[in-house]
Design an enzyme around this catalytic site. Structure first.
Site, PDB file in Angstrom:
ATOM      1  N   THR A   1       0.876  -1.264  -0.055  1.00 58.88           N
ATOM      2  CA  THR A   1       0.023  -0.166   0.041  1.00 58.88           C
ATOM      3  C   THR A   1       0.767   1.315   0.034  1.00 58.88           C
ATOM      4  OG1 THR A   1      -1.555   1.212   1.470  1.00 58.88           O
ATOM      5  CG2 THR A   1      -0.143  -0.326   2.571  1.00 58.88           C
ATOM      6  N   ASP A   2       0.181   2.536  -0.491  1.00 56.19           N
ATOM      7  CA  ASP A   2       1.119   3.900  -0.260  1.00 56.19           C
ATOM      8  C   ASP A   2       1.264   4.256   1.093  1.00 56.19           C
ATOM      9  OD1 ASP A   2      -1.495   4.408   0.052  1.00 56.19           O
ATOM     10  OD2 ASP A   2      -1.990   5.860  -1.655  1.00 56.19           O
ATOM     11  N   GLU A   3       0.307   3.413   1.744  1.00 55.33           N
ATOM     12  CA  GLU A   3       0.201   4.209   3.247  1.00 55.33           C
ATOM     13  C   GLU A   3       1.725   3.754   3.969  1.00 55.33           C
ATOM     14  OE1 GLU A   3      -3.010   3.511   5.984  1.00 55.33           O
ATOM     15  OE2 GLU A   3      -4.669   3.827   4.358  1.00 55.33           O
TER      16      GLU A   3
ATOM     17  N   TYR B   1      -1.694  -0.112  11.190  1.00 57.01           N
ATOM     18  CA  TYR B   1      -1.789  -0.933   9.849  1.00 57.01           C
ATOM     19  C   TYR B   1      -0.811  -0.731   9.044  1.00 57.01           C
ATOM     20  CZ  TYR B   1      -3.310  -1.301   4.854  1.00 57.01           C
ATOM     21  OH  TYR B   1      -3.341  -1.796   3.749  1.00 57.01           O
TER      22      TYR B   1
ATOM     23  N   LYS C   1       2.165  -3.238   7.279  1.00 52.29           N
ATOM     24  CA  LYS C   1       2.507  -3.450   5.971  1.00 52.29           C
ATOM     25  C   LYS C   1       4.048  -3.040   5.591  1.00 52.29           C
ATOM     26  CE  LYS C   1      -0.079  -4.431   3.185  1.00 52.29           C
ATOM     27  NZ  LYS C   1      -0.656  -5.965   2.659  1.00 52.29           N
TER      28      LYS C   1
ATOM     29  N   ARG D   1      -6.924  11.716  -0.495  1.00 51.90           N
ATOM     30  CA  ARG D   1      -6.695  10.115  -1.047  1.00 51.90           C
ATOM     31  C   ARG D   1      -6.691  10.142  -2.427  1.00 51.90           C
ATOM     32  NH1 ARG D   1      -5.587  10.582   3.536  1.00 51.90           N
ATOM     33  NH2 ARG D   1      -5.972   8.965   5.035  1.00 51.90           N
TER      34      ARG D   1
HETATM   35  P1  NAD Z   1     -10.010  -7.024   2.627  1.00 51.34           P
HETATM   36  O1  NAD Z   1     -10.091  -6.709   4.066  1.00 51.34           O
HETATM   37  O2  NAD Z   1     -11.271  -6.789   1.998  1.00 51.34           O
HETATM   38  O3  NAD Z   1      -9.633  -8.276   2.370  1.00 51.34           O
HETATM   39  C1  NAD Z   1      -8.701  -9.097   3.253  1.00 51.34           C
HETATM   40  C2  NAD Z   1      -8.812 -10.516   2.971  1.00 51.34           C
HETATM   41  O4  NAD Z   1      -7.507 -11.391   3.640  1.00 51.34           O
HETATM   42  C3  NAD Z   1     -10.232 -11.131   3.408  1.00 51.34           C
HETATM   43  O5  NAD Z   1     -10.706 -12.180   2.723  1.00 51.34           O
HETATM   44  C4  NAD Z   1      -9.773 -11.899   4.980  1.00 51.34           C
HETATM   45  O6  NAD Z   1     -10.662 -13.072   5.162  1.00 51.34           O
HETATM   46  C5  NAD Z   1      -8.340 -12.417   4.427  1.00 51.34           C
HETATM   47  N1  NAD Z   1      -7.497 -12.789   5.500  1.00 51.34           N
HETATM   48  C6  NAD Z   1      -7.185 -12.114   6.695  1.00 51.34           C
HETATM   49  N2  NAD Z   1      -6.425 -12.641   7.408  1.00 51.34           N
HETATM   50  C7  NAD Z   1      -6.024 -13.655   6.979  1.00 51.34           C
HETATM   51  C8  NAD Z   1      -5.308 -14.416   7.440  1.00 51.34           C
HETATM   52  N3  NAD Z   1      -4.516 -14.887   8.405  1.00 51.34           N
HETATM   53  N4  NAD Z   1      -4.895 -15.719   6.533  1.00 51.34           N
HETATM   54  C9  NAD Z   1      -5.900 -16.050   5.338  1.00 51.34           C
HETATM   55  N5  NAD Z   1      -6.717 -14.664   4.876  1.00 51.34           N
HETATM   56  C10 NAD Z   1      -6.749 -13.674   5.797  1.00 51.34           C
HETATM   57  O7  NAD Z   1      -8.831  -6.218   1.995  1.00 51.34           O
HETATM   58  P2  NAD Z   1      -8.588  -5.564   0.603  1.00 51.34           P
HETATM   59  O8  NAD Z   1      -8.879  -4.135   0.792  1.00 51.34           O
HETATM   60  O9  NAD Z   1      -9.036  -6.524  -0.479  1.00 51.34           O
HETATM   61  O10 NAD Z   1      -7.118  -5.471   0.599  1.00 51.34           O
HETATM   62  C11 NAD Z   1      -6.269  -6.688  -0.063  1.00 51.34           C
HETATM   63  C12 NAD Z   1      -4.887  -6.282   0.003  1.00 51.34           C
HETATM   64  O11 NAD Z   1      -4.400  -4.921  -0.635  1.00 51.34           O
HETATM   65  C13 NAD Z   1      -4.376  -5.904   1.274  1.00 51.34           C
HETATM   66  O12 NAD Z   1      -3.017  -6.525   1.556  1.00 51.34           O
HETATM   67  C14 NAD Z   1      -4.187  -4.565   1.465  1.00 51.34           C
HETATM   68  O13 NAD Z   1      -3.303  -4.013   2.555  1.00 51.34           O
HETATM   69  C15 NAD Z   1      -3.867  -4.045  -0.018  1.00 51.34           C
HETATM   70  N6  NAD Z   1      -4.218  -2.783  -0.291  1.00 51.34           N
HETATM   71  C16 NAD Z   1      -5.558  -2.340  -0.209  1.00 51.34           C
HETATM   72  C17 NAD Z   1      -6.104  -1.195  -0.681  1.00 51.34           C
HETATM   73  C18 NAD Z   1      -7.420  -0.655  -0.526  1.00 51.34           C
HETATM   74  O14 NAD Z   1      -7.727   0.631  -0.787  1.00 51.34           O
HETATM   75  N7  NAD Z   1      -8.437  -1.454   0.103  1.00 51.34           N
HETATM   76  C19 NAD Z   1      -4.875  -0.429  -1.220  1.00 51.34           C
HETATM   77  C20 NAD Z   1      -3.751  -0.533  -1.419  1.00 51.34           C
HETATM   78  C21 NAD Z   1      -3.523  -1.941  -1.073  1.00 51.34           C
HETATM   79  O1  DAU Z   2      -4.209   4.107   0.505  1.00 52.59           O
HETATM   80  C1  DAU Z   2      -4.367   2.647   0.311  1.00 52.59           C
HETATM   81  C2  DAU Z   2      -5.178   2.547   1.685  1.00 52.59           C
HETATM   82  O2  DAU Z   2      -6.723   2.917   1.503  1.00 52.59           O
HETATM   83  C3  DAU Z   2      -5.333   0.637   1.930  1.00 52.59           C
HETATM   84  O3  DAU Z   2      -3.932   0.332   2.283  1.00 52.59           O
HETATM   85  C4  DAU Z   2      -6.279   0.488   3.154  1.00 52.59           C
HETATM   86  O4  DAU Z   2      -6.361  -0.938   3.397  1.00 52.59           O
HETATM   87  C5  DAU Z   2      -7.628   0.928   2.950  1.00 52.59           C
HETATM   88  O5  DAU Z   2      -8.399   0.689   3.879  1.00 52.59           O
HETATM   89  C6  DAU Z   2      -7.509   2.450   2.490  1.00 52.59           C
HETATM   90  O6  DAU Z   2      -7.255   3.175   3.778  1.00 52.59           O
HETATM   91  P1  DAU Z   2      -7.789   4.646   3.981  1.00 52.59           P
HETATM   92  O7  DAU Z   2      -7.761   4.830   5.511  1.00 52.59           O
HETATM   93  O8  DAU Z   2      -7.486   5.777   3.057  1.00 52.59           O
HETATM   94  O9  DAU Z   2      -9.416   3.941   3.661  1.00 52.59           O
HETATM   95  P2  DAU Z   2     -10.633   4.523   4.484  1.00 52.59           P
HETATM   96  O10 DAU Z   2     -11.744   4.118   3.549  1.00 52.59           O
HETATM   97  O11 DAU Z   2     -10.731   3.888   5.895  1.00 52.59           O
HETATM   98  O12 DAU Z   2     -10.813   6.096   4.497  1.00 52.59           O
HETATM   99  C7  DAU Z   2     -10.538   6.870   3.617  1.00 52.59           C
HETATM  100  C8  DAU Z   2     -10.651   8.396   4.129  1.00 52.59           C
HETATM  101  O13 DAU Z   2     -11.813   8.865   4.534  1.00 52.59           O
HETATM  102  C9  DAU Z   2      -9.578   8.468   5.407  1.00 52.59           C
HETATM  103  O14 DAU Z   2      -9.012   9.811   5.142  1.00 52.59           O
HETATM  104  C10 DAU Z   2     -10.600   8.599   6.638  1.00 52.59           C
HETATM  105  C11 DAU Z   2     -12.107   9.039   5.995  1.00 52.59           C
HETATM  106  N1  DAU Z   2     -13.040   8.524   6.702  1.00 52.59           N
HETATM  107  C12 DAU Z   2     -13.266   7.118   6.664  1.00 52.59           C
HETATM  108  C13 DAU Z   2     -14.196   6.691   7.333  1.00 52.59           C
HETATM  109  C14 DAU Z   2     -14.344   4.979   7.409  1.00 52.59           C
HETATM  110  C15 DAU Z   2     -13.985   9.410   7.051  1.00 52.59           C
HETATM  111  O15 DAU Z   2     -13.926  10.394   6.967  1.00 52.59           O
HETATM  112  N2  DAU Z   2     -15.092   8.687   7.541  1.00 52.59           N
HETATM  113  C16 DAU Z   2     -15.175   7.450   7.808  1.00 52.59           C
HETATM  114  O16 DAU Z   2     -16.355   6.704   8.580  1.00 52.59           O
END
Ligand code: NAD
Ligand code: DAU
Length: 329
Positions: free
Chosen positions: A125-127, A149, A153, A213
């Site tokens: 992730t970019d985070e 988190y 990562k 974001r």
């Molecule tokens: P998600 O939470 O929707 O899915 C995570 C999945 O991993 C779930 O199906 C969960 O059951 C499974 N899991 C968790 N712990 C596990 C374990 N110990 N063993 C096996 N499976 C397990 O997450 P997502 O948003 O789909 O993110 C997927 C990946 O992409 C993550 O690694 C996250 O860091 C990365 N990522 C997410 C975003 C985003 O915006 N959502 C952006 C950049 C990177």
């Molecule tokens: O940047 C990549 C990341 O994006 C991934 O690595 C993470 O897995 C994914 O969860 C996401 O993280 P963020 O924290 O950016 O996403 P989230 O949807 O939780 O929040 C997006 C923005 O919105 C953040 O600035 C917090 C704000 N927010 C979020 C929630 C849930 C609110 O203002 N209200 C809310 O209820």
């Protein structure tokens, strides 16, 4: 070819799995997929075409070395999505994040090495870079994660790098910006706000909503991951950015409009602890090396995403119901 996908029942992993099974990726046509997923609160079998001929689902934990040693032989590639993924949960309790994201990644790499898996992509992730006031991060930017988190990562990225350097594992890392699209858990900003608005409920905006974001459609992210799997270089990191930056307030206003709701639906609530101000990735490397460009225009992608939630109330109502009973426990 056989690809093992960790976390394939989650939001992004399930999109990747469906795309492989639909033969949308030229380098993976006909591939068999094994999904290993623990089915935590965010894993959902309704995200997957369970029963599809080329899909094997294994309910299991990436921290379980015995299971992975049994499963991995015979697989050509691993695409590693499994993680605890929600920042707010890591603020409330970080242990599961360190366990799955750091330990789980190490166990997976060790077992992959023993099984002789040829190619691995670690989805990060970019985070991991922290927060940037102006300009954009390149892949050589120092790591400065701010949430537990993001720290977990970043730690997993370093473990991955060490397995490449020490053991010669053929592994690349992707670092993507914020994803949006269908099947995203309702704890995340876009699905939470959309489903609340569709239910006529208020939306909780953290602080003053100035935080920025960078958004990418989940299908673009998955296509980039597949390009890295097929053509990326070992030991390299690839940023995957959508190139579309919005403050949370701007995005909230777009969602209000798409859902036909009034500005009075917005509730300013206490800010997230350690809330990162801005994320922005420089995507030059993946564009020049692998030819990746995001293809889904944000306005269209967002409209289609809102429509998807509008037309799939059964999916998100189940997710919200499960979250409510989890909170009551
Ligand atoms: P998600 O939470 O929707 O899915 C995570 C999945 O991993 C779930 O199906 C969960 O059951 C499974 N899991 C968790 N712990 C596990 C374990 N110990 N063993 C096996 N499976 C397990 O997450 P997502 O948003 O789909 O993110 C997927 C990946 O992409 C993550 O690694 C996250 O860091 C990365 N990522 C997410 C975003 C985003 O915006 N959502 C952006 C950049 C990177
Ligand atoms: O940047 C990549 C990341 O994006 C991934 O690595 C993470 O897995 C994914 O969860 C996401 O993280 P963020 O924290 O950016 O996403 P989230 O949807 O939780 O929040 C997006 C923005 O919105 C953040 O600035 C917090 C704000 N927010 C979020 C929630 C849930 C609110 O203002 N209200 C809310 O209820």
């Amino acid at each position: 070819m056989r690809i093992l996908v960790t976390g394939g029942a989650g939001f992004i992993g399930s999109h990747y799995v469906r795309a492989v099974l639909d033969d949308r990726y030229p380098q993976a046509v006909g591939a068999r997929v094994t999904v290993v997923d623990k089915l935590t609160y965010s894993g959902n079998l309704a995200n997957l075409p369970v029963g599809a001929e080329r899909l094997d689902f294994v309910h299991g934990d990436i921290c379980d070395a015995g299971l992975l040693r049994e499963l991995l032989p015979g697989h050509d590639s691993i695409v590693h999505f499994a993680a605890e993924s929600h920042v707010d949960r890591s603020v409330a309790a970080a242990a599961d994040f360190i366990h799955t994201n750091v330990m789980g990644t190490q166990v997976l790499l060790d077992c992959a090495r023993l099984a002789g898996v040829e190619r691995i992509v670690h989805v990060s992730t970019d985070e991991v870079y922290g927060s940037i006031a102006s300009g954009s991060w390149t892949e050589t930017w120092p790591l400065a994660p701010n949430s537990p988190y993001a720290a977990s990562k970043a730690a997993s990225d370093l473990v991955v790098r060490s397995y490449w350097r020490t053991h010669g594992l053929d592994v690349s890392i992707t670092r993507c910006s914020n994803n949006y699209g269908p099947y995203q858990h309702t704890e995340k900003l876009i699905p939470l706000f959309v489903t609340n608005l569709l239910e006529g409920k208020p939306v909780p905006l953290y602080g003053d909503g100035h935080n920025v974001r960078e958004w990418i459609h989940v299908e673009d992210h998955c296509r980039a991951v597949e390009m890295v799997r097929a053509k990326g270089r070992a030991g390299e990191i690839y940023n995957v950015g959508g190139g579309v930056e919005r403050t949370n307030l701007e995005l909230t206003h777009q969602l209000l409009e798409l859902c036909g709701a009034e500005a009075s639906a917005v509730r300013r609530v206490a800010d997230r602890l350690g809330h990162d101000d801005r994320y922005s990735l420089d995507g030059t490397k993946i564009r020049e090396e692998l030819g990746f460009e995001p293809a889904v225009p944000f306005e269209r992608g967002l409209r289609e995403t809102v429509d998807w939630y509008r037309h799939h109330p059964g999916w998100w109502k189940d997710v919200k119901r499960a979250a409510t009973s989890e909170a009551a426990r």
